[in-house]
Scaffold this active site. Structure first.
Site, PDB file in Angstrom:
ATOM      1  N   TYR A 249       0.657  -1.308   0.326  1.00 49.08           N
ATOM      2  CA  TYR A 249      -0.034  -0.100  -0.019  1.00 49.08           C
ATOM      3  C   TYR A 249       0.965   1.333   0.006  1.00 49.08           C
ATOM      4  O   TYR A 249       1.909   1.291   0.703  1.00 49.08           O
ATOM      5  CB  TYR A 249      -0.908   0.079   1.116  1.00 49.08           C
ATOM      6  CG  TYR A 249      -1.952   1.219   1.392  1.00 49.08           C
ATOM      7  CD1 TYR A 249      -3.006   1.189   0.540  1.00 49.08           C
ATOM      8  CD2 TYR A 249      -1.531   2.461   1.893  1.00 49.08           C
ATOM      9  CE1 TYR A 249      -3.732   2.285   0.615  1.00 49.08           C
ATOM     10  CE2 TYR A 249      -2.307   3.267   1.842  1.00 49.08           C
ATOM     11  CZ  TYR A 249      -3.522   3.418   1.162  1.00 49.08           C
ATOM     12  OH  TYR A 249      -4.138   4.462   1.352  1.00 49.08           O
TER      13      TYR A 249
ATOM     14  N   TRP B 207       1.407   5.624  -2.222  1.00 51.29           N
ATOM     15  CA  TRP B 207       1.161   6.274  -3.616  1.00 51.29           C
ATOM     16  C   TRP B 207       2.479   6.025  -4.651  1.00 51.29           C
ATOM     17  O   TRP B 207       2.000   5.898  -5.717  1.00 51.29           O
ATOM     18  CB  TRP B 207       1.108   7.619  -3.257  1.00 51.29           C
ATOM     19  CG  TRP B 207      -0.211   7.952  -2.735  1.00 51.29           C
ATOM     20  CD1 TRP B 207      -0.951   7.154  -1.544  1.00 51.29           C
ATOM     21  CD2 TRP B 207      -0.976   9.149  -3.109  1.00 51.29           C
ATOM     22  NE1 TRP B 207      -2.165   8.050  -1.364  1.00 51.29           N
ATOM     23  CE2 TRP B 207      -2.350   8.918  -2.342  1.00 51.29           C
ATOM     24  CE3 TRP B 207      -0.878  10.133  -4.204  1.00 51.29           C
ATOM     25  CZ2 TRP B 207      -3.140  10.118  -2.412  1.00 51.29           C
ATOM     26  CZ3 TRP B 207      -1.794  11.197  -4.309  1.00 51.29           C
ATOM     27  CH2 TRP B 207      -3.113  11.011  -3.420  1.00 51.29           C
TER      28      TRP B 207
END
Length: 760
Positions: free
Chosen positions: A108, A110
């Site tokens: 997880y 960006w």
């Protein structure tokens, strides 16, 4: 050299010298460029970069297995050839001995904005071809929303992707009622990059037309500019919404026609609202005692909302708390009672001021994407349950109507993320990360997660490789040519996975015979062939630097559903807005019943914990960086106080503790402690402090899971408990603490230094 590129926080032109970015200029025409671009200069050659493949000394010496020395052990430099062999052998061992379910490929984070070199896409494609992995669902940002909104309105993506456009709000809305504000600092960013930032200008034009804003937030700067500011006790927004709804119901202001034709379950909810069954009317007087907002102010606002074209907005932050499902559900219910859902400028919005997506026109086409294939392993966890999974293999738990079992994870594979930023209760996370046999991390920087890995893979940054990107609510597909050569021995993740895939016999399946550059051309050309309009060749697109794509401007959320609820049924069991959900009611969850309701949080100033920890800490998103990305950058570093993350305090709370601006304080509760630097500010509610997330975790004693974080990461304080049995979303935005002056010698901040390396 000067070249253009794209980041999560904007399009820019960079000046590059000696292999690093030295200056950036925002893209021309951007009305409100993000200040976060200032973190880019110096980022490519920073001392925190991982310069080559590395393996934790204990793992290399003793082999795979649980270890309490992760995060404190030394590392050993290895060659790329050796790392490839070690990684391939360990993946094969785990799969052969324990099965693919024993690999957690959550990854997880960006990472890069790029469409091809997106770290999660690369690792998931690789692991799927290898036979699959245990995956995760939803996000830390929107864990509760991702579970509740599909059940009550049939979607959650459309609340952002197809939200009411800013221009429609400017032209038609009379009253914006914002729970959690509209924090412009957050509108600088978007997952796939963003080339325009219209929110500030839209709010300026909205006010100039005569629009009015009411903000409910403990923080004044959650709305910039003129507004009516109400500073409630944190975590009590649902009580205020219920009281507004109570006024609408008891004064005949609710739109019963809309409730009858477009919603189900209002009558069941109204019994709760009026206190018919529990004897507790959810009145303004009731809400005032909970929230601290005057009853007469709530009553007056409800009447004004009913008399105006009103848009009710709920920020993402409100669902990152225990029972976080209730805030967006109740916001939608309040808007439904007003009967303005689907009308221009009225209705409901979720996430305005949370990211640069709500309020922007969606693309009429999909963007190019790397195919990831099918995951043969069906096992998954809610994304914020990683510590529970690692600490309790084989244990059953409830989630969104399902009864699931935590798998026995032996290998954690992380690429492009930093859970020490996202995850709650870092002491518990560190104990959880001691349990697997092996942790693999791909990262350009020595983050805390990289320092807790066994095998560390040095990745390139987004500015050291060719890519292209765009967002689903941005009109430009942007070329991202490499700005500099890869630092030291770093490689892009595609090259790493291609090499390991080759050793595992899936090399041809993974690469399909293409180089990274050939993949870019292939993805573009395959995408272009499916369009109903002409686009330039890849070479022309690359030379031009960007491609403008068609959008759908002027949208109003759910306008088609309002116009014809039969033809445009929602994807709910009833096809309508479910104010009462029979499905949720049937799950029998005590912490999420069949309609929106007030649940007293564990972490709030009205509860018993406040006697020991009398300050409510809001762990919100930082104004000086995106999450923890580029905490090393100039803008992020300028925000620090004595090298620590700043903690904002009301002047009265600071004076009560003998504190002044610039003091270093110990922020603590019964879970952990961190240091922070005081900034006094009357623009927040008394008894509330604000410490942003994203300071890289920096333990005073790396060997002690309970060690003081000397840098100011609030996740050493937060409770690792899910929102409810429905979503099990992140609850890390709210926590009770105490603050005291730190009087000892100030420990150095070592968060951005590489770990110690040992000789072979």
């Amino acid at each position: 050299m000067s070249r253009a590129s794209l980041a999560h926080w904007g399009a820019f032109t960079a000046v590059v010298s000696d292999g690093d970015i030295t200056a950036v200029t925002p893209r021309a025409g951007d009305a409100d460029p993000s200040p976060l671009l200032a973190n880019l200069p110096g980022s490519l050659r920073h001392r925190a970069r991982i310069t080559g493949p590395a393996v934790r000394r204990g793992w290399l010496r003793d082999g795979p297995g649980p270890s309490t020395t992760r995060g404190a052990d030394e590392f050993v430099a290895v060659s790329w050839a050796e790392l490839t062999e070690l990684l391939a052998a360990e993946l094969r061992r785990v799969i052969d001995s324990h099965g693919n379910e024993a690999i957690y490929g959550g990854s997880y984070g960006w990472a890069s904005a790029g469409r091809f070199h997106h770290a999660q896409s690369q690792v998931h494609r690789f692991l799927k071809l290898l036979g699959g992995y245990t995956s995760s669902r939803h996000s830390y940002s929107l864990g509760a929303t991702g579970a509740i909104m599909p059940r009550v309105v049939g979607t959650h993506d459309d609340l952002f992707k197809r939200s009411t456009h800013w221009d429609v709000i400017v032209e038609h809305t009379d009253l914006l009622v914002c729970f959690g504000g509209i924090a412009l600092k957050n509108t600088g960013i978007n997952h796939g990059g963003t080339t325009a930032h219209p929110a500030r200008d839209a709010l300026h034009r909205f006010r100039a037309r005569g629009g009015r804003i009411v903000s409910f937030s403990p923080l004044r700067d959650d709305i910039e500019g003129e507004c009516v500011w109400h500073a409630p006790v944190p975590g009590t927004d649902v009580a205020i919404m219920l009281a507004l709804a109570h006024v609408l119901a008891t004064e005949g202001l609710a739109d019963r026609g809309f409730l009858d034709t477009h919603c189900v379950g209002y009558d069941r909810f109204e019994r709760y609202l009026l206190g018919t069954d529990d004897g507790v009317p959810k009145s303004p007087a009731w809400a005032s005692a909970i929230s601290g907002i005057a009853a007469q102010d709530i009553t007056a606002l409800a009447r004004r909302m009913a008399a105006s074209r009103t848009l009710v907005t709920v920020s993402w932050s409100l669902q990152r708390i225990r029972h976080g499902e209730q805030a967006p559900w109740m916001g939608l219910t309040l808007a439904a009672m007003l009967g303005q859902i689907g009308l221009p400028g009225g209705g409901f919005g979720h996430g305005y001021g949370s990211m640069n997506e709500p309020g922007l026109a969606p693309l009429r086409v999909r963007l190019p994407a790397l195919p990831q294939g099918h995951n043969p392993v069906s096992t998954f966890i809610p994304v914020a349950a990683i510590s529970d999974m690692l600490l309790h293999p084989g244990e059953d738990y409830d989630y969104n109507g399902l009864r699931l079992t935590y798998p026995d994870i032996r290998l954690v594979y992380w690429a492009g993320g930093n859970p020490f930023h996202h995850h709650q209760n870092i002491p518990r996370l560190r104990r959880a990360l001691a349990r697997p046999d092996t942790i693999v991390v791909h990262d350009p920087y020595w983050t805390a997660m990289a320092k807790h890995a066994d095998i560390v893979v040095p990745s390139t940054t987004a500015y050291e490789r060719d890519d292209f990107s765009g967002s689903r609510n941005d009109p430009l597909l942007v070329a991202m040519p490499a700005l500099a050569r890869p630092h030291a021995q770093s490689r892009d993740d595609y090259a790493t996975f291609a090499a390991v895939a080759g050793r595992l016999g899936i090399g041809d399946a993974f690469t399909e015979g293409r180089t990274a550059r050939q993949w870019l051309v292939h993805l573009y050309e395959k995408w272009a062939a499916g369009l109903d309009f002409a686009v330039p060749s890849f070479d022309q697109f690359w030379a031009d630097g960007s491609l403008r794509l068609p959008t759908e401007p002027g949208l109003t959320l759910l306008s088609d559903f309002r116009a014809d609820p039969h033809t445009h049924r929602l994807n709910t069991p009833s096809g309508r807005i479910e104010i009462f959900s029979a499905d949720i009611d049937g799950f029998g969850y005590a912490d999420c019943i069949g309609h929106p309701a007030w649940f007293e949080p564990a972490e709030w100033l009205g509860g018993p914990r406040a006697a020991a920890f009398p300050l409510h800490l809001l762990a919100n998103q930082p104004a000086s960086r995106l999450h923890s990305q580029l905490d090393t950058g100039a803008l992020s570093q300028q925000s620090k106080v004595a090298g620590r993350e700043p903690i904002r305090m009301h002047p009265d709370d600071a004076a009560e503790r003998g504190l002044a601006d610039g003091d270093v304080v110990r922020v603590f509760n019964d879970r952990g402690a961190c240091l922070a630097g005081v900034v006094t500010d009357a623009g927040l509610r008394a008894k509330v402090v604000q410490l942003s997330t994203g300071a890289w975790f920096d333990p005073l004693d790396p060997a002690d899971p309970d060690s003081l974080c000397v840098h100011g990461n609030p996740n050493v304080l937060t409770d690792d408990v899910g929102t409810s049995a429905l979503a099990r979303g992140c609850t890390g935005a709210h926590v009770l603490v105490q603050v005291e002056k730190f009087t000892g010698p100030l420990p150095p901040v070592r968060a951005h230094q590489p770990p110690v390396f040992a000789e072979r």
